[in-house]
Design a protein around this motif. Structure first.
Motif, PDB file in Angstrom:
ATOM      1  N   TYR A 196     -30.751   4.772 -17.067  1.00 17.26           N
ATOM      2  CA  TYR A 196     -31.639   5.821 -17.566  1.00 17.26           C
ATOM      3  C   TYR A 196     -33.078   5.424 -17.266  1.00 17.26           C
ATOM      4  O   TYR A 196     -33.729   4.734 -18.034  1.00 17.26           O
ATOM      5  CB  TYR A 196     -31.447   6.009 -19.072  1.00 17.26           C
ATOM      6  N   GLY A 197     -33.546   5.876 -16.082  1.00 11.17           N
ATOM      7  CA  GLY A 197     -34.899   5.536 -15.658  1.00 11.17           C
ATOM      8  C   GLY A 197     -35.818   6.739 -15.657  1.00 11.17           C
ATOM      9  O   GLY A 197     -35.557   7.746 -16.313  1.00 11.17           O
ATOM     10  N   ALA A 198     -36.895   6.619 -14.880  1.00 13.40           N
ATOM     11  CA  ALA A 198     -37.909   7.677 -14.850  1.00 13.40           C
ATOM     12  C   ALA A 198     -37.337   9.005 -14.380  1.00 13.40           C
ATOM     13  O   ALA A 198     -37.641  10.063 -14.935  1.00 13.40           O
ATOM     14  CB  ALA A 198     -39.060   7.255 -13.943  1.00 13.40           C
ATOM     15  N   SER A 199     -36.489   8.968 -13.357  1.00 15.82           N
ATOM     16  CA  SER A 199     -35.914  10.191 -12.819  1.00 15.82           C
ATOM     17  C   SER A 199     -35.053  10.899 -13.854  1.00 15.82           C
ATOM     18  O   SER A 199     -35.103  12.134 -13.993  1.00 15.82           O
ATOM     19  CB  SER A 199     -35.077   9.874 -11.578  1.00 15.82           C
ATOM     20  N   GLU A 200     -34.280  10.121 -14.621  1.00 16.05           N
ATOM     21  CA  GLU A 200     -33.400  10.708 -15.638  1.00 16.05           C
ATOM     22  C   GLU A 200     -34.221  11.273 -16.799  1.00 16.05           C
ATOM     23  O   GLU A 200     -33.860  12.308 -17.370  1.00 16.05           O
ATOM     24  CB  GLU A 200     -32.417   9.656 -16.160  1.00 16.05           C
ATOM     25  N   ARG A 201     -35.332  10.607 -17.137  1.00 15.66           N
ATOM     26  CA  ARG A 201     -36.204  11.146 -18.190  1.00 15.66           C
ATOM     27  C   ARG A 201     -36.753  12.501 -17.784  1.00 15.66           C
ATOM     28  O   ARG A 201     -36.849  13.416 -18.604  1.00 15.66           O
ATOM     29  CB  ARG A 201     -37.353  10.174 -18.485  1.00 15.66           C
TER      30      ARG A 201
END
Length: 228
Positions: A196-201
């Protein structure tokens, strides 16, 4: 907090010009390099908005989304330091003012709406009773009931049926709402990611905004459903 604008500019341009997995990697590196700057500016803006109910995560998502959109070329203005736009941090700060302002306006409008709703609930009928007396309090949370006749699963099912890739979005929303049972790793898996990184946020922010619009269009209007 120290940060090097020249290094940030250089890495930002590399990320903007990269493709595929390399772009994702460079974006993650860029966010890490910008962390001191982001922490300071998120703190400043959160201080101005927290009294309205805006969380740190809300403000963080606004900044992360702006950086993500600029790097992926989605944002309406392209970043080019050769066009007199200054450092990347200045560019982001200048353009993040609009979504920050929108958040402030939205929260203010929400507070006014809640005040009006409270006032109407306190108005008495011909028997001297308020509307709030007519609504039983069964101790249910907003996750357990959306309205007197519709529960959470019904709302998410309706959302899944009308949204593009609705089933995936509804599952991710359910996990975000049921945060006592699921964590970010579970959400990432549903979104097809390994972490769960920036793209998923950013994906979750867009899903939540889409769900809020669905609630508004459906007349349900329970914004609490999309807050973690």
């Amino acid at each position: 907090m120290n940060f090097n604008n020249d290094k940030i500019d250089e890495l930002a341009m590399k990320a903007i010009n990269a493709k595929g997995v390399e772009k994702e990697r460079l974006l993650a590196d860029l966010l890490q390099l910008m962390k001191p700057w982001l922490t300071r500016n998120i703190h400043l803006n959160h201080g101005r908005l927290k009294g309205l109910g805006t969380s740190w995560a809300d403000v963080e998502a606004i900044f992360d989304t702006m950086i993500w959109e600029v790097v992926y070329g989605i944002y309406r203005v392209k970043y080019d330091p050769n066009q007199g736009q200054g450092h990347f941090t200045k560019f982001i700060y200048d353009h993040v003012r609009t979504p920050v302002g929108n958040e402030r306006d939205y929260r203010n409008a929400e507070m006014r709406s809640n005040e009006n709703e409270t006032t109407s609930m306190d108005k008495t009928d011909e028997n001297g009773l308020t509307l709030s007396h007519a609504i039983p309090n069964e101790g249910k949370s907003i996750e357990e009931t959306v309205s007197d006749s519709m529960n959470l699963s019904s709302v998410l099912e309706a959302f899944a049926n009308q949204a593009k890739n609705g089933e995936t979005k509804a599952k991710a929303l359910l996990m975000a709402i049921r945060s006592e049972k699921f964590d970010n790793a579970n959400i990432a898996e549903v979104l097809g990611a390994t972490s769960y990184g920036a793209s998923e946020r950013q994906k979750m922010k867009r899903i939540k905004e889409e769900f809020k619009q669905f609630l508004s269009d459906s007349g349900i209007g329970k914004r609490e459903l999309v807050t973690q």
